[in-house]
Motif scaffolding. Structure first.
Motif, PDB file in Angstrom:
ATOM      1  N   GLU A  20      79.835  27.188  77.438  1.00 50.47           N
ATOM      2  CA  GLU A  20      79.780  27.627  76.045  1.00 50.47           C
ATOM      3  C   GLU A  20      79.010  28.940  75.911  1.00 50.47           C
ATOM      4  OE1 GLU A  20      78.425  26.016  71.618  1.00 50.47           O
ATOM      5  OE2 GLU A  20      78.684  24.603  73.266  1.00 50.47           O
ATOM      6  N   ILE A  21      77.902  29.070  76.616  1.00 47.89           N
ATOM      7  CA  ILE A  21      77.129  30.311  76.568  1.00 47.89           C
ATOM      8  C   ILE A  21      77.949  31.470  77.104  1.00 47.89           C
ATOM      9  CG2 ILE A  21      75.133  31.510  77.551  1.00 47.89           C
ATOM     10  CD1 ILE A  21      73.737  28.712  77.615  1.00 47.89           C
ATOM     11  N   TRP A  22      78.573  31.267  78.253  1.00 48.04           N
ATOM     12  CA  TRP A  22      79.341  32.346  78.878  1.00 48.04           C
ATOM     13  C   TRP A  22      80.536  32.741  78.006  1.00 48.04           C
ATOM     14  CZ3 TRP A  22      77.816  35.806  81.963  1.00 48.04           C
ATOM     15  CH2 TRP A  22      78.680  36.545  82.765  1.00 48.04           C
ATOM     16  N   GLY A  23      81.130  31.763  77.349  1.00 52.09           N
ATOM     17  CA  GLY A  23      82.210  32.075  76.422  1.00 52.09           C
ATOM     18  C   GLY A  23      81.715  32.873  75.230  1.00 52.09           C
ATOM     19  N   ALA A  24      80.529  32.531  74.718  1.00 54.73           N
ATOM     20  CA  ALA A  24      79.958  33.266  73.590  1.00 54.73           C
ATOM     21  C   ALA A  24      79.656  34.706  73.955  1.00 54.73           C
ATOM     22  CB  ALA A  24      78.687  32.574  73.101  1.00 54.73           C
ATOM     23  N   LEU A  25      79.422  34.974  75.232  1.00 53.71           N
ATOM     24  CA  LEU A  25      79.155  36.323  75.725  1.00 53.71           C
ATOM     25  C   LEU A  25      80.431  37.056  76.122  1.00 53.71           C
ATOM     26  CD1 LEU A  25      76.094  35.377  77.948  1.00 53.71           C
ATOM     27  CD2 LEU A  25      76.003  36.875  75.949  1.00 53.71           C
ATOM     28  N   ASP A  26      81.589  36.423  75.921  1.00 48.54           N
ATOM     29  CA  ASP A  26      82.880  36.985  76.332  1.00 48.54           C
ATOM     30  C   ASP A  26      82.926  37.255  77.826  1.00 48.54           C
ATOM     31  OD1 ASP A  26      84.183  36.839  73.942  1.00 48.54           O
ATOM     32  OD2 ASP A  26      83.802  38.910  73.346  1.00 48.54           O
ATOM     33  N   VAL A 187      73.254  28.748  59.484  1.00 47.97           N
ATOM     34  CA  VAL A 187      73.110  28.833  60.935  1.00 47.97           C
ATOM     35  C   VAL A 187      74.313  28.194  61.628  1.00 47.97           C
ATOM     36  CG1 VAL A 187      71.748  28.020  62.904  1.00 47.97           C
ATOM     37  CG2 VAL A 187      70.607  28.960  60.895  1.00 47.97           C
ATOM     38  N   ALA A 188      74.776  27.068  61.104  1.00 50.35           N
ATOM     39  CA  ALA A 188      75.921  26.381  61.719  1.00 50.35           C
ATOM     40  C   ALA A 188      77.177  27.236  61.713  1.00 50.35           C
ATOM     41  CB  ALA A 188      76.181  25.061  60.993  1.00 50.35           C
ATOM     42  N   ALA A 189      77.263  28.154  60.763  1.00 46.50           N
ATOM     43  CA  ALA A 189      78.446  29.011  60.658  1.00 46.50           C
ATOM     44  C   ALA A 189      78.342  30.268  61.515  1.00 46.50           C
ATOM     45  CB  ALA A 189      78.677  29.400  59.200  1.00 46.50           C
ATOM     46  N   GLU A 190      77.168  30.528  62.076  1.00 46.30           N
ATOM     47  CA  GLU A 190      76.989  31.736  62.875  1.00 46.30           C
ATOM     48  C   GLU A 190      77.402  31.494  64.324  1.00 46.30           C
ATOM     49  OE1 GLU A 190      73.156  33.578  60.409  1.00 46.30           O
ATOM     50  OE2 GLU A 190      72.945  33.053  62.535  1.00 46.30           O
ATOM     51  N   PRO A 191      77.866  32.545  65.015  1.00 42.96           N
ATOM     52  CA  PRO A 191      78.141  32.387  66.450  1.00 42.96           C
ATOM     53  C   PRO A 191      76.852  32.282  67.235  1.00 42.96           C
ATOM     54  CG  PRO A 191      78.420  34.672  65.796  1.00 42.96           C
ATOM     55  CD  PRO A 191      78.159  33.895  64.526  1.00 42.96           C
ATOM     56  N   LEU A 192      76.932  31.697  68.411  1.00 40.53           N
ATOM     57  CA  LEU A 192      75.756  31.602  69.269  1.00 40.53           C
ATOM     58  C   LEU A 192      75.232  32.993  69.619  1.00 40.53           C
ATOM     59  CD1 LEU A 192      73.806  29.903  71.028  1.00 40.53           C
ATOM     60  CD2 LEU A 192      75.528  29.992  72.847  1.00 40.53           C
ATOM     61  N   VAL A 193      76.144  33.892  69.921  1.00 34.73           N
ATOM     62  CA  VAL A 193      75.809  35.291  70.209  1.00 34.73           C
ATOM     63  C   VAL A 193      76.771  36.159  69.407  1.00 34.73           C
ATOM     64  CG1 VAL A 193      75.539  37.079  71.968  1.00 34.73           C
ATOM     65  CG2 VAL A 193      75.074  34.683  72.555  1.00 34.73           C
ATOM     66  N   ALA A 194      76.269  36.807  68.380  1.00 34.56           N
ATOM     67  CA  ALA A 194      77.103  37.729  67.603  1.00 34.56           C
ATOM     68  C   ALA A 194      77.070  39.092  68.280  1.00 34.56           C
ATOM     69  CB  ALA A 194      76.589  37.831  66.173  1.00 34.56           C
ATOM     70  N   HIS A 195      78.216  39.721  68.418  1.00 35.62           N
ATOM     71  CA  HIS A 195      78.223  41.024  69.087  1.00 35.62           C
ATOM     72  C   HIS A 195      79.375  41.886  68.603  1.00 35.62           C
ATOM     73  CE1 HIS A 195      81.388  39.382  71.825  1.00 35.62           C
ATOM     74  NE2 HIS A 195      80.652  38.295  71.777  1.00 35.62           N
ATOM     75  N   ARG A 196      79.148  43.183  68.691  1.00 36.35           N
ATOM     76  CA  ARG A 196      80.195  44.158  68.409  1.00 36.35           C
ATOM     77  C   ARG A 196      79.923  45.392  69.259  1.00 36.35           C
ATOM     78  NH1 ARG A 196      78.843  46.570  62.376  1.00 36.35           N
ATOM     79  NH2 ARG A 196      76.556  46.571  62.545  1.00 36.35           N
ATOM     80  N   TYR A 372      66.617  34.033  77.760  1.00 32.65           N
ATOM     81  CA  TYR A 372      67.590  34.225  78.829  1.00 32.65           C
ATOM     82  C   TYR A 372      68.966  34.608  78.265  1.00 32.65           C
ATOM     83  CZ  TYR A 372      64.120  32.561  82.104  1.00 32.65           C
ATOM     84  OH  TYR A 372      62.971  32.448  82.858  1.00 32.65           O
ATOM     85  N   LEU A 373      69.310  34.082  77.100  1.00 36.82           N
ATOM     86  CA  LEU A 373      70.559  34.497  76.462  1.00 36.82           C
ATOM     87  C   LEU A 373      70.492  35.959  76.033  1.00 36.82           C
ATOM     88  CD1 LEU A 373      71.118  31.441  76.547  1.00 36.82           C
ATOM     89  CD2 LEU A 373      72.040  31.616  74.236  1.00 36.82           C
ATOM     90  N   MET A 374      69.331  36.413  75.584  1.00 39.12           N
ATOM     91  CA  MET A 374      69.169  37.822  75.240  1.00 39.12           C
ATOM     92  C   MET A 374      69.309  38.704  76.483  1.00 39.12           C
ATOM     93  SD  MET A 374      65.955  37.467  72.619  1.00 39.12           S
ATOM     94  CE  MET A 374      65.800  39.206  72.213  1.00 39.12           C
ATOM     95  N   ALA A 375      68.703  38.268  77.588  1.00 40.39           N
ATOM     96  CA  ALA A 375      68.850  39.025  78.832  1.00 40.39           C
ATOM     97  C   ALA A 375      70.309  39.079  79.264  1.00 40.39           C
ATOM     98  CB  ALA A 375      67.992  38.397  79.928  1.00 40.39           C
ATOM     99  N   ALA A 376      71.003  37.940  79.176  1.00 40.22           N
ATOM    100  CA  ALA A 376      72.422  37.913  79.522  1.00 40.22           C
ATOM    101  C   ALA A 376      73.216  38.843  78.608  1.00 40.22           C
ATOM    102  CB  ALA A 376      72.956  36.491  79.433  1.00 40.22           C
ATOM    103  N   SER A 377      72.851  38.896  77.325  1.00 46.78           N
ATOM    104  CA  SER A 377      73.531  39.794  76.390  1.00 46.78           C
ATOM    105  C   SER A 377      73.332  41.247  76.801  1.00 46.78           C
ATOM    106  CB  SER A 377      72.987  39.570  74.974  1.00 46.78           C
ATOM    107  OG  SER A 377      73.243  38.257  74.522  1.00 46.78           O
ATOM    108  N   ALA A 378      72.097  41.614  77.142  1.00 41.89           N
ATOM    109  CA  ALA A 378      71.840  42.988  77.580  1.00 41.89           C
ATOM    110  C   ALA A 378      72.659  43.337  78.813  1.00 41.89           C
ATOM    111  CB  ALA A 378      70.351  43.153  77.871  1.00 41.89           C
ATOM    112  N   LEU A 379      72.745  42.416  79.744  1.00 44.30           N
ATOM    113  CA  LEU A 379      73.498  42.656  80.973  1.00 44.30           C
ATOM    114  C   LEU A 379      74.996  42.747  80.699  1.00 44.30           C
ATOM    115  CD1 LEU A 379      71.333  40.217  83.021  1.00 44.30           C
ATOM    116  CD2 LEU A 379      71.716  42.598  83.715  1.00 44.30           C
ATOM    117  N   ARG A 380      75.500  41.886  79.830  1.00 40.84           N
ATOM    118  CA  ARG A 380      76.915  41.971  79.459  1.00 40.84           C
ATOM    119  C   ARG A 380      77.188  43.286  78.738  1.00 40.84           C
ATOM    120  NH1 ARG A 380      80.965  40.771  80.884  1.00 40.84           N
ATOM    121  NH2 ARG A 380      81.996  40.208  78.926  1.00 40.84           N
ATOM    122  N   GLY A 381      76.239  43.746  77.922  1.00 40.04           N
ATOM    123  CA  GLY A 381      76.403  45.030  77.265  1.00 40.04           C
ATOM    124  C   GLY A 381      76.446  46.181  78.253  1.00 40.04           C
TER     125      GLY A 381
END
Length: 468
Positions: A20-26, A187-196, A372-381
């Motif tokens: 689920e986390i990896w999917g949220a990070l695309d 909060v329930a309506a927000e994505p785990l990781v919002a990104h653009r 750790y999700l923030m770090a993963a987001s930075a790396l995916r970015g």
């Protein structure tokens, strides 16, 4: 339902969380097949805390592996469940010394006239805000005096009064109450990781050093306890140059030795034109910005999202909020322990374990996992910038990470982890200004890419506010 993973694992809840986390990070789903989630046992909790620890650390590790591979075959990755869980508590082992206590003398849970409330008073201005509302001496009040004063209030009314006085407090709510609360619904309506992403005209590059895939990457850290510092500590472990900025008034002595590992720490006064100008220069030269200021704070300083993109179109911008980015509490001050009270985690622990007081998670798991999700987001970015020439913006919150945890129930009772042993601590000595220290062994193993830090932990405001 979260997507299913082909990960080699003996803990299916952790596998589901990781997917689920990896999917949220695309992230590319095929990458999951190369992850090994190793070990058994769990931290004692009615929630799947060790699964969350293992999944979030593994997600960040997978993002490192993907960036290092630069389109080629991913190196093999393993995440140790026990060590990941231990890192969610503390990694530092002072040799003959210990950091100051983590909590202020009056911080904690108190019984109100109609329930329970938690006061977060670690920062002096937050302590003052709470005790002023209670009519107590800001410097001299004892826990007993605070308890007597709190008992005269209804929890919700006291929460409102303290928050209205620029303080931090949270009434204990049940999970069902949170689900029906306007903020819980938001909060329930927000994505785990919002990104653009934004076109930045970035020219494709590859990591300069495959062993240190973040060598040469500049990370500007505008965060405080604990999620943001966890993220930037992780990035430093793979070679990033992390520069943390704090004002003169801020201190967090109980966690600085834990959280400044691998970083340089500097000072700027952003209320002054010269401080803002210096920060703009740092931003213009940064690769990643990680910030945890309340959502309007940078905007009010003239450093809102549009200005940051103007200064640096290729910036990977990772932002943290406590209670989510929408709803009536968007921008509310908050910390892990408060979100656990608000969202029903502490109440569920109390009821399911038959306790007579709030029972939070055994560690500050929302902070650490979100880090750790923030770090993963930075790396995916960074990977997206390499692949498509884009700058990126990511938004995460403690409350949304809490929802991830609550949605994945543990599958049966697991044995408690064995007590810490000598072999759990790395042999290398870290020479800090507080004294010698050692760290827990790294929870990740990535083939050919060691997780290690080039700098010892250092005090706040101990380095110049400039890139090396």
């Amino acid at each position: 339902m979260p997507p299913q993973s082909t990960t080699t694992i003996s803990a299916p809840v952790a596998a589901s969380m990781l997917a689920e986390i990896w999917g949220a990070l695309d992230g590319p789903q095929a990458a999951l097949s190369g992850v090994r989630l190793e070990g058994g046992g769990a931290l004692p909790s009615v929630f799947a805390v060790s699964d969350l620890a293992q999944a979030s650390v593994a997600a960040a590790g997978l993002a490192v592996a993907e960036l290092a591979a630069s389109g080629g075959a991913l190196p093999a990755l393993a995440c140790d469940r026990r060590l990941a869980s231990m890192w969610f508590s503390s990694s530092l082992r002072g040799q003959g010394w210990a950091p100051p206590p983590l909590w202020d003398s009056v911080a904690g849970d108190y019984r109100s006239a109609d329930g329970w409330i938690r006061l977060h008073t670690n920062a002096p201005h937050h302590r003052a805000a709470a005790l002023q509302v209670l009519g107590l001496d800001v410097q001299q009040a004892s826990r007993e005096q605070v308890a007597e004063a709190v008992a005269r209030w209804n929890a919700g009314e006291l929460e409102t009064a303290i928050v209205g006085n620029q303080g931090c407090a949270a009434e204990m709510r049940s999970q069902s109450q949170w689900a029906g609360h306007p903020q819980g619904q938001a909060v329930a309506a927000e994505p785990l990781v919002a990104h653009r992403a934004f076109d930045a005209g970035w020219r494709r590059t590859v990591p300069a050093d495959p062993v240190r895939p973040l060598a040469g990457v500049r990370v500007l850290d505008l965060t405080r306890v604990l999620a943001g510092p966890t993220a930037t500590r992780f990035l430093a472990a793979f070679g990033a140059e992390v520069l943390r900025i704090d004002p003169a008034s801020w201190n967090e002595p109980g966690v600085v030795p834990e959280m400044t590992l691998g970083k340089r720490c500097a000072h700027l006064d952003l209320r002054q034109p010269e401080g803002r100008s210096a920060l703009e220069q740092l931003l213009a030269q940064a690769d990643v910005l990680v910030h945890g200021y309340r959502s309007q704070a940078l905007e009010d300083l003239g450093l809102g999202a549009a200005r940051r993109r103007q200064l640096n179109p290729a910036l990977v911008d990772v932002a943290l909020d406590a209670y989510g980015w929408s709803g009536p509490w968007a921008g509310r001050r908050g910390f892990d322990s408060l979100v656990q009270m608000s969202s029903g985690i502490a109440d569920a622990g109390m009821r399911l374990l038959g306790r007579d007081k709030p029972t939070p998670l055994p560690v500050q798991a929302l902070d650490h996992a979100t880090g750790y999700l923030m770090a993963a987001s930075a790396l995916r970015g960074l990977a997206r910038r390499q692949q498509a020439g884009q700058g990126c913006e990511y938004r995460l919150s403690l409350a949304r990470t809490g929802q991830l945890l609550a949605a994945h129930l543990p599958q049966g009772a697991e044995p408690a982890f064995a007590a810490e042993q000598a072999g759990d601590v790395d042999a290398a000595e870290e020479n800090t200004v507080w004294g010698p220290a050692r760290r827990l062994r790294a929870p990740l193993s990535i083939t050919g890419i060691p997780m290690r830090w080039d700098l010892p932990a250092s005090p706040l405001r101990s380095a110049p506010a400039q890139w090396r």
